[in-house]
Scaffold this motif. Structure first.
Motif, PDB file in Angstrom:
ATOM      1  N   SER A  80     -30.069  62.814-112.018  1.00 42.73           N
ATOM      2  CA  SER A  80     -30.678  63.640-110.751  1.00 42.73           C
ATOM      3  C   SER A  80     -29.868  63.528-109.508  1.00 42.73           C
ATOM      4  O   SER A  80     -30.134  64.440-108.822  1.00 42.73           O
ATOM      5  CB  SER A  80     -32.244  62.875-110.575  1.00 42.73           C
ATOM      6  N   SER A  81     -29.191  62.470-109.385  1.00 42.88           N
ATOM      7  CA  SER A  81     -28.196  62.414-108.261  1.00 42.88           C
ATOM      8  C   SER A  81     -27.300  61.519-108.211  1.00 42.88           C
ATOM      9  O   SER A  81     -27.203  60.653-109.056  1.00 42.88           O
ATOM     10  CB  SER A  81     -29.088  62.052-106.875  1.00 42.88           C
TER      11      SER A  81
ATOM     12  N   ASN B 212     -23.648  59.696-106.134  1.00 39.49           N
ATOM     13  CA  ASN B 212     -22.715  59.673-104.898  1.00 39.49           C
ATOM     14  C   ASN B 212     -21.543  58.857-105.347  1.00 39.49           C
ATOM     15  O   ASN B 212     -21.574  57.813-106.032  1.00 39.49           O
ATOM     16  CB  ASN B 212     -23.420  59.033-103.548  1.00 39.49           C
TER      17      ASN B 212
ATOM     18  N   LYS C 280     -22.862  70.326-112.127  1.00 43.20           N
ATOM     19  CA  LYS C 280     -22.806  68.830-112.306  1.00 43.20           C
ATOM     20  C   LYS C 280     -21.356  68.514-112.815  1.00 43.20           C
ATOM     21  O   LYS C 280     -21.269  67.244-113.183  1.00 43.20           O
ATOM     22  CB  LYS C 280     -23.921  68.282-113.227  1.00 43.20           C
TER      23      LYS C 280
END
Length: 379
Positions: A281-282, A284, A298
């Protein structure tokens, strides 16, 4: 004699058909040929390889969209390359004089006037020569020839970090600006490593078969003298070591990059690219060198540039999974790109280049380049 040529799309559909002789070949043969190639791995003839090379050179690539955008040019090139089913002219330098490569202006003129402005109204000078790929009485203010070894490395590392495939596809590219009718001889220090060699029509076969020497009268300008493959290499110039842990809805990833075997030259650039799983979903990432971009689809792209001395670039990051997932079940494949100037990673070395039939000794330049092809590291 070649009776017909069919251009097939990736789906096996006929995009372009060119009948070479009076005998018409039905399209139904394409279905049989398509099935045969897919099941048997059949190789095209030398002429078909030459057609592919010429079209790639003319159009800057060879795929379904390029063929559709340049249908008329492709058809006219086939007309010039064949005469009633017999190969006639396959040298790009001559074909450019007969039919100029497409550009924006010529395409607009052909649409407005309904005529193809690329076609020359006179035959090339080389048609009167006993050597069809070279003009008569070629003159140059310079007297020089450059030979480049350009190699692409394909490699696959499995999840245990073991190299399971490594081979190189290479080309000997020549840029000749020699006056008159020069006769060149090129030899290698270790020609025994070469496999699957293909030659430009200017190469004489007997010297190669007897002594692995390339003897030829070159076309004027740039051309590909030879292509080759070197199989079963045991090492690569760089290493990429990914590590991935996943539990409790979170995953951590780290990627270490460095020089595996010092090639003795600077690695101009390195990029590492991988696709984040759909269940992420996320994410970093933090690199200690270079920059990182995550695209809308993505795709994560880490641009490293040159590897600093005494420091191994490292990328580390955290992945947050969707709420109902505890850990990753699909792991990314890392695709690596790099360029190394001054090195032929296959180990191929030019022994000497001799030039005869020139007014004076020409300048000879040599260069090598290795870049990545399909280079994958699986995690």
């Amino acid at each position: 004699m070649l009776q017909c040529i069919f251009f097939l799309s990736d789906a096996g559909e006929v995009m372009l058909e060119k009948q070479m002789t009076g005998h018409h070949v039905d399209r139904s043969i394409c279905s049989w040929f398509w099935d045969y190639v897919l099941s048997q791995g059949g190789d095209p003839s030398m002429f078909l390889c030459r057609v592919a090379d010429v079209l790639t050179d003319y159009l800057g690539g060879l795929n379904e969209d390029v063929i559709k955008d340049n249908f008329v040019i492709v058809y006219e090139l086939l007309d010039e390359m064949m005469d009633n089913g017999v190969p006639l002219t396959t040298e790009p330098n001559i074909l450019r004089e007969m039919l100029a490569p497409p550009n924006i202006v010529s395409k607009m003129l052909s649409v407005v006037t309904g005529k193809n402005s690329n076609v020359s109204t006179k035959l090339p000078d080389a048609t009167a020569s006993s050597i069809p790929w070279r003009k008569i009485n070629t003159k140059h203010s310079s007297n020089e020839v450059y030979v480049n070894l350009v190699e692409e490395m394909d490699a696959i590392f499995n999840r245990d970090g073991i190299l399971v495939k490594c081979e190189i596809y290479g080309e000997v590219q020549v840029n000749s600006h020699l006056p008159g009718l020069p006769d060149l001889t090129l030899s290698f220090s270790n020609p025994s490593i070469l496999n699957d060699v293909r030659f430009h029509p200017c190469v004489r076969f007997r010297p190669w078969e007897a002594d692995q020497i390339l003897s030829f009268v070159p076309p004027d300008g740039e051309f590909r003298l030879m292509s080759y493959r070197v199989k079963k290499l045991k090492s690569t110039p760089i290493y990429v070591k990914p590590q991935l842990t996943s539990n409790a809805g979170h995953s951590r990833i780290s990627v270490l990059v460095g020089i595996h075997n010092d090639p003795g030259k600077t690695i101009d650039s390195i990029t590492v690219q991988f696709q984040l799983p759909l269940c992420v979903s996320s994410a970093n990432f933090t690199p200690n060198h270079g920059t990182v971009n995550i695209l809308a689809d993505k795709t994560c792209r880490w641009s490293i540039g040159q590897v600093p001395k005494g420091k191994s670039p490292c990328l580390s990051g955290n992945l947050v999974l969707e709420a109902d997932l505890e850990k990753l079940h699909v792991f990314p494949v890392f695709r690596v790109g790099f360029r190394i100037m001054g090195v032929a990673s296959s180990g191929l070395q030019i022994h000497r280049l001799d030039v005869k039939n020139t007014p004076s000794e020409p300048y000879k330049g040599f260069r090598a380049l290795t870049q990545s092809g399909e280079y994958e590291v699986r995690s």
